[in-house]
Motif scaffolding. Structure first.
Motif: not given
Length: 172
Positions: A17-18, A111, A142
């Motif tokens: 979902q970041g 990320s 991710s």
């Protein structure tokens, strides 16, 4: 080890979902912290749990995580599993925790987050295992890779980290 499995699923969903992996993920896994992280995921994924399942206990947490995992399945056939590498090294001694750490660090950035934990200060304890499992699960999420089974020991973590490092070469 079910607590570690829950932590791995939470980290995997956060990655998919970041949602940044919180620095508290470097700490010992607790029901309260996983409950809070799951609430963030539920809000982010617009998934409300029935009131009866919001009480923090391991069974309700597991139910909520299964529900979130079922809701979000964008993996398109990419699965992280020990596979061929495991069959080639099945009779070999597992490497030390520093090797697992090195493999995780060799995988391109998660990320933009740095892997700041030093295995030389911790050794092979539950905290080290929890940190590595959550980082590995976060990285797979991710990259939109499904994890076949959350690892619950150093050997499983090593094998899956190697598989991710191999898959990573073709992903980024």
């Amino acid at each position: 080890m079910s607590q570690l499995s829950c932590a791995g699923v939470v980290a995997h969903l956060e990655g998919s979902q970041g949602i940044p992996l919180p620095s508290e993920a470097d700490a010992t896994v607790t029901l309260e912290r996983l409950h809070q992280r799951t609430q963030v995921l539920e809000g982010h994924m617009s998934c409300t749990s029935p009131d009866a399942l919001l009480e923090p206990n391991w069974h309700s947490l597991a139910w909520r995580l299964c529900r979130l995992s079922q809701k979000f399945r964008p993996y398109q056939g990419k699965v992280l599993e020990a596979g061929r590498f495991a069959s080639l090294v099945s009779d070999l001694e597992m490497p030390p925790v520093e090797k697992i750490y090195a493999i995780l660090c060799s995988i391109k950035q998660m990320s933009g987050q740095l892997f700041t934990w030093d295995p030389l200060n911790h050794g092979e304890d539950d905290k080290s295992l929890g940190i590595m499992v959550q980082r590995l699960c976060y990285m797979t999420g991710s990259r939109m890779i499904q994890i076949s089974t959350v690892p619950t020991n150093f050997a499983e973590t090593y094998l899956l980290a190697v598989d991710l490092s191999i898959k990573n070469k073709g992903l980024l």
